[in-house]
Scaffold this motif. Sequence first.
Motif, PDB file in Angstrom:
ATOM      1  N   ASP A  41      10.469  -0.653  13.644  1.00 52.71           N
ATOM      2  CA  ASP A  41      11.541  -0.620  12.682  1.00 52.71           C
ATOM      3  C   ASP A  41      10.906  -2.040  11.684  1.00 52.71           C
ATOM      4  O   ASP A  41      11.173  -1.756  10.239  1.00 52.71           O
ATOM      5  N   ALA A  42      10.713  -2.931  12.378  1.00 51.90           N
ATOM      6  CA  ALA A  42      10.280  -4.102  11.471  1.00 51.90           C
ATOM      7  C   ALA A  42       9.093  -4.039  10.738  1.00 51.90           C
ATOM      8  O   ALA A  42       8.816  -4.435   9.556  1.00 51.90           O
ATOM      9  N   ARG A  43       8.055  -3.394  11.392  1.00 53.43           N
ATOM     10  CA  ARG A  43       6.917  -3.168  10.776  1.00 53.43           C
ATOM     11  C   ARG A  43       6.832  -2.272   9.749  1.00 53.43           C
ATOM     12  O   ARG A  43       6.348  -2.483   8.573  1.00 53.43           O
ATOM     13  N   LEU A  44       7.757  -1.332   9.732  1.00 58.01           N
ATOM     14  CA  LEU A  44       7.881  -0.428   8.783  1.00 58.01           C
ATOM     15  C   LEU A  44       8.588  -0.871   7.453  1.00 58.01           C
ATOM     16  O   LEU A  44       8.411  -0.634   6.381  1.00 58.01           O
ATOM     17  N   ARG A  45       9.547  -1.963   7.503  1.00 58.50           N
ATOM     18  CA  ARG A  45      10.232  -2.565   6.602  1.00 58.50           C
ATOM     19  C   ARG A  45       9.052  -3.344   5.611  1.00 58.50           C
ATOM     20  O   ARG A  45       9.311  -3.422   4.390  1.00 58.50           O
ATOM     21  N   HIS A  46       8.250  -4.002   6.442  1.00 62.14           N
ATOM     22  CA  HIS A  46       7.212  -4.843   5.896  1.00 62.14           C
ATOM     23  C   HIS A  46       6.332  -3.763   4.757  1.00 62.14           C
ATOM     24  O   HIS A  46       6.009  -3.899   3.820  1.00 62.14           O
ATOM     25  N   LEU A  47       6.001  -2.630   5.471  1.00 62.19           N
ATOM     26  CA  LEU A  47       5.180  -1.613   4.961  1.00 62.19           C
ATOM     27  C   LEU A  47       6.075  -1.051   3.744  1.00 62.19           C
ATOM     28  O   LEU A  47       5.313  -0.945   2.553  1.00 62.19           O
ATOM     29  N   LEU A  48       7.023  -0.644   3.621  1.00 66.87           N
ATOM     30  CA  LEU A  48       7.933  -0.121   2.599  1.00 66.87           C
ATOM     31  C   LEU A  48       8.130  -1.303   1.595  1.00 66.87           C
ATOM     32  O   LEU A  48       8.038  -1.189   0.399  1.00 66.87           O
ATOM     33  N   THR A  49       8.517  -2.420   1.711  1.00 63.79           N
ATOM     34  CA  THR A  49       8.514  -3.585   1.032  1.00 63.79           C
ATOM     35  C   THR A  49       7.292  -3.741   0.188  1.00 63.79           C
ATOM     36  O   THR A  49       7.137  -3.829  -1.240  1.00 63.79           O
ATOM     37  N   ALA A  50       6.084  -3.653   0.692  1.00 61.38           N
ATOM     38  CA  ALA A  50       4.847  -3.652   0.082  1.00 61.38           C
ATOM     39  C   ALA A  50       4.632  -2.594  -0.928  1.00 61.38           C
ATOM     40  O   ALA A  50       3.966  -2.515  -2.048  1.00 61.38           O
ATOM     41  N   LEU A  51       4.885  -1.412  -0.629  1.00 63.74           N
ATOM     42  CA  LEU A  51       4.779  -0.025  -1.344  1.00 63.74           C
ATOM     43  C   LEU A  51       5.656   0.092  -2.517  1.00 63.74           C
ATOM     44  O   LEU A  51       5.300   0.477  -3.569  1.00 63.74           O
TER      45      LEU A  51
END
Length: 213
Positions: A41-51
């Motif tokens: 979940d935490a890693r996905l939030r970083h990915l989503l924020t970047a994209l």
Amino acid sequence: MIVIAPAAPGDLPAAVDMLADVFVTDPVMAVVVGGAPDDRDARLRHLLTALLAPAVADGTVDLARRTGDPDVLGVACWEAPGAPVSTARLAARLPRLLRAGGPTGLLRAAHAKRVMDRHRPRRPHWYLEWIGVTGAARGLGVGAALLGARLAHADARDVPAYLESSTERNRRLYRRHGFVDVAPVRGLAGAAPMAMWRPTASERAAAVAVTSG
């Protein structure tokens, strides 16, 4: 009443939170983000924020809300036809992408993008990168409203659209909006989403005319 409007910069955290809740168990995201489920979940939030951040700046992230209610019920993130990807933008995303999965995860994400890009048509089109609806809003027509808003824009300019779908349930919705199955996207470990294409308004009208004639 469901209202669709482009996301403002201040809407980014809410859009990321909503999509992360939806996609944390998605099989394609499991491949892209990787790692143990308990910190996905935490890693996905970083990915989503970047994209999502550059897409919000471009005005291609749509939010669904009830009239007068600030809570986000659904999010759709699109890539416009022929959207340029500058070196500066890629560099700005790098820290978040590294936090999402480290160097290994970055390579894994790059591989997944290459695989999916091989299936994308070269013809300019609107590309649906992300779409999600909160669990509480399922069945209210939020997904259809999000799709309809941007697809109406595409139809007004006679532009096609493209997406990949991981589930048959979602594919039924996309078919109702004019998308057709193309082929499974092979090459992603443990996942094979369906590539789907939506012809232009004029092409769909011509096909109907031929069929009825």
